[in-house]
Design a protein around this motif. Structure first.
Motif, PDB file in Angstrom:
ATOM      1  N   UNK A   4      -7.520  81.518  16.333  1.00 22.43           N
ATOM      2  CA  UNK A   4      -6.395  82.446  16.176  1.00 22.43           C
ATOM      3  C   UNK A   4      -6.638  83.733  16.952  1.00 22.43           C
ATOM      4  N   UNK A   5      -7.902  84.195  16.951  1.00 19.65           N
ATOM      5  CA  UNK A   5      -8.209  85.438  17.661  1.00 19.65           C
ATOM      6  C   UNK A   5      -7.947  85.339  19.153  1.00 19.65           C
ATOM      7  N   UNK A   6      -8.045  84.121  19.695  1.00 21.73           N
ATOM      8  CA  UNK A   6      -7.877  83.943  21.134  1.00 21.73           C
ATOM      9  C   UNK A   6      -6.419  83.801  21.548  1.00 21.73           C
ATOM     10  N   UNK A   7      -5.534  83.695  20.584  1.00 22.38           N
ATOM     11  CA  UNK A   7      -4.122  83.476  20.913  1.00 22.38           C
ATOM     12  C   UNK A   7      -3.498  84.743  21.496  1.00 22.38           C
ATOM     13  N   UNK A   8      -2.610  84.586  22.480  1.00 24.15           N
ATOM     14  CA  UNK A   8      -1.849  85.753  22.945  1.00 24.15           C
ATOM     15  C   UNK A   8      -0.893  86.205  21.848  1.00 24.15           C
ATOM     16  N   UNK A   9      -0.456  87.451  21.921  1.00 26.39           N
ATOM     17  CA  UNK A   9       0.352  88.024  20.850  1.00 26.39           C
ATOM     18  C   UNK A   9       1.636  87.227  20.595  1.00 26.39           C
ATOM     19  N   UNK A  10       2.317  86.807  21.674  1.00 24.82           N
ATOM     20  CA  UNK A  10       3.599  86.112  21.474  1.00 24.82           C
ATOM     21  C   UNK A  10       3.422  84.789  20.735  1.00 24.82           C
ATOM     22  N   UNK A  29      -7.343  90.827   7.328  1.00 25.49           N
ATOM     23  CA  UNK A  29      -8.607  91.398   6.850  1.00 25.49           C
ATOM     24  C   UNK A  29      -9.835  90.663   7.363  1.00 25.49           C
ATOM     25  N   UNK A  30      -9.630  89.523   8.010  1.00 22.78           N
ATOM     26  CA  UNK A  30     -10.767  88.676   8.386  1.00 22.78           C
ATOM     27  C   UNK A  30     -11.448  89.099   9.686  1.00 22.78           C
ATOM     28  N   UNK A  31     -10.741  89.823  10.556  1.00 21.71           N
ATOM     29  CA  UNK A  31     -11.369  90.288  11.792  1.00 21.71           C
ATOM     30  C   UNK A  31     -10.549  91.419  12.396  1.00 21.71           C
ATOM     31  N   UNK A  32     -11.205  92.206  13.223  1.00 19.42           N
ATOM     32  CA  UNK A  32     -10.511  93.321  13.860  1.00 19.42           C
ATOM     33  C   UNK A  32      -9.406  92.832  14.784  1.00 19.42           C
ATOM     34  N   UNK A  33      -9.681  91.732  15.508  1.00 16.13           N
ATOM     35  CA  UNK A  33      -8.671  91.193  16.421  1.00 16.13           C
ATOM     36  C   UNK A  33      -7.444  90.718  15.654  1.00 16.13           C
ATOM     37  N   UNK A  34      -7.648  90.018  14.532  1.00 15.89           N
ATOM     38  CA  UNK A  34      -6.520  89.538  13.747  1.00 15.89           C
ATOM     39  C   UNK A  34      -5.769  90.696  13.098  1.00 15.89           C
ATOM     40  N   UNK A  35      -6.493  91.767  12.781  1.00 14.97           N
ATOM     41  CA  UNK A  35      -5.830  92.944  12.238  1.00 14.97           C
ATOM     42  C   UNK A  35      -4.894  93.545  13.285  1.00 14.97           C
TER      43      UNK A  35
END
Length: 346
Positions: A4-10, A29-35
């Motif tokens: 999920x962290x590697x996914x582009x925003x769109x 809450x699981x990672x800074x990137x996901x936040x």
């Protein structure tokens, strides 16, 4: 497999739209990137549409019916904001080198604030607030019905005011089928049948058993089938429903020439009386002919420069467009009496 962290925003946004807000909050809450991904303004603005109905779609359909309340909706304080303020600082996750045509995403918290405000309105914290909202929605619905009592003659300002009242109701109660029914009724009164059908289709998704909507749908569909033709039938009206189709216009020009026996470019009282006799099977009295003339015509300048009480071709066309909007079967029946095929218009 991409995380999920590697996914582009769109792409992340499309996945997040199907999540419950509580699940999305936990995920953040699981990672800074996901936040960061979960704080995207555009995600929360899209989620407002996904969870509570697409206000842009409603405004677009109304605009197709020539009811433009978009500016009114943006400026009023009666609606929860659903767009970011123009002054919002554009904080993006894009590098300067990235292409300018890439989607622009902001991370100001404005989108989430808009979602929270709408969520709080739809799901109030106390029963008393819900009761107040219900009473207010009922009053707005009653006011809308009162505004629409004048029917098609209500005027554009009244229709716009009625549509705006329904926007306020839908803001509090996104699943109010009454809003979609009344929006459809407004479009129907304006002879804007495609927009009416679109509202009724949305309303069916909300409540397929709503009787007034089912009755209006049957009525609109009957007019649409008659005016635009079922399979194998040539349409009577243009795509916008504001004038004759090309084939009907061609036929009416021929009919006009046949009725205009003195070739002065005007259908006088006697010639209009002949038209009524052909289509209705009996001759009208002078009073009826005078009423018909005044309804769509009046004093017309003939080819020789004389003022004649009657119809020009435009008046004949307006008569048949109005009749088609009211009873398309009657128009096809009239055309058959003039010797044309009522299905193919040839």
């Amino acid at each position: 497999m991409a995380t999920l962290e590697a996914l582009p925003q769109e792409v992340f946004n499309q996945i997040a739209l199907d999540l419950e807000t509580s699940d999305l909050a936990t995920l953040a809450l699981t990672s800074r990137r996901l936040q960061t991904l979960s704080s995207c303004d555009q995600l929360w603005l899209e989620k407002i549409s996904a969870d509570f109905g697409n206000r842009h779609t409603i405004l677009d359909i109304l605009n197709d019916a020539d009811i433009d309340i978009a500016e009114m909706a943006l400026q009023t304080t009666e609606l929860v904001p659903w767009t970011l303020p123009d002054s919002t600082e554009q904080m993006t996750d894009m590098d300067d080198e990235e292409e300018e045509d890439q989607p622009m995403f902001t991370y100001t918290g404005g989108g989430l604030r808009c979602y929270r405000a709408r969520y709080t309105l739809v799901f109030p914290e106390t029963e008393s607030i819900l009761e107040n909202n219900t009473r207010r929605a009922d009053n707005l619905i009653d006011e809308t019905k009162h505004l629409l009592r004048a029917g098609p003659d209500a005027g554009p300002e009244v229709f716009a005011e009625a549509a705006m009242r329904l926007m306020i109701v839908q803001d509090m109660f996104p699943s109010s089928v009454e809003c979609y029914y009344l929006w459809a009724l407004i479009c129907y009164m304006l002879n804007k049948f495609p927009p009416a059908l679109r509202f009724l289709e949305i309303g069916q998704q909300v409540d397929a058993d709503h009787l007034p909507s089912k009755e209006l749908l049957a009525e609109v569909q009957m007019v649409v089938d008659g005016a635009y033709g079922k399979k194998g039938e040539t349409p009577l009206l243009n795509k916008e429903g504001t004038g004759p189709s090309a084939q009907l216009a061609k036929i009416l020009a021929v009919v006009f020439q046949r009725l205009d026996t003195d070739r002065d470019g005007v259908l006088n009282a006697a010639e209009i009386g002949k038209m009524v006799r052909i289509t209705n099977g009996q001759a009208p009295n002078a009073e009826m002919v005078a009423q018909i003339i005044h309804a769509f015509g009046g004093q017309v300048i003939s080819k020789n420069g004389r003022r004649v009480m009657g119809w020009d071709l435009n008046a004949l066309t307006n008569f048949y467009v109005a009749q088609t909007l009211d009873d398309p079967k009657e128009t096809r029946s009239d055309l058959a009496k003039f010797g044309f095929d009522p299905q193919t218009l040839k």
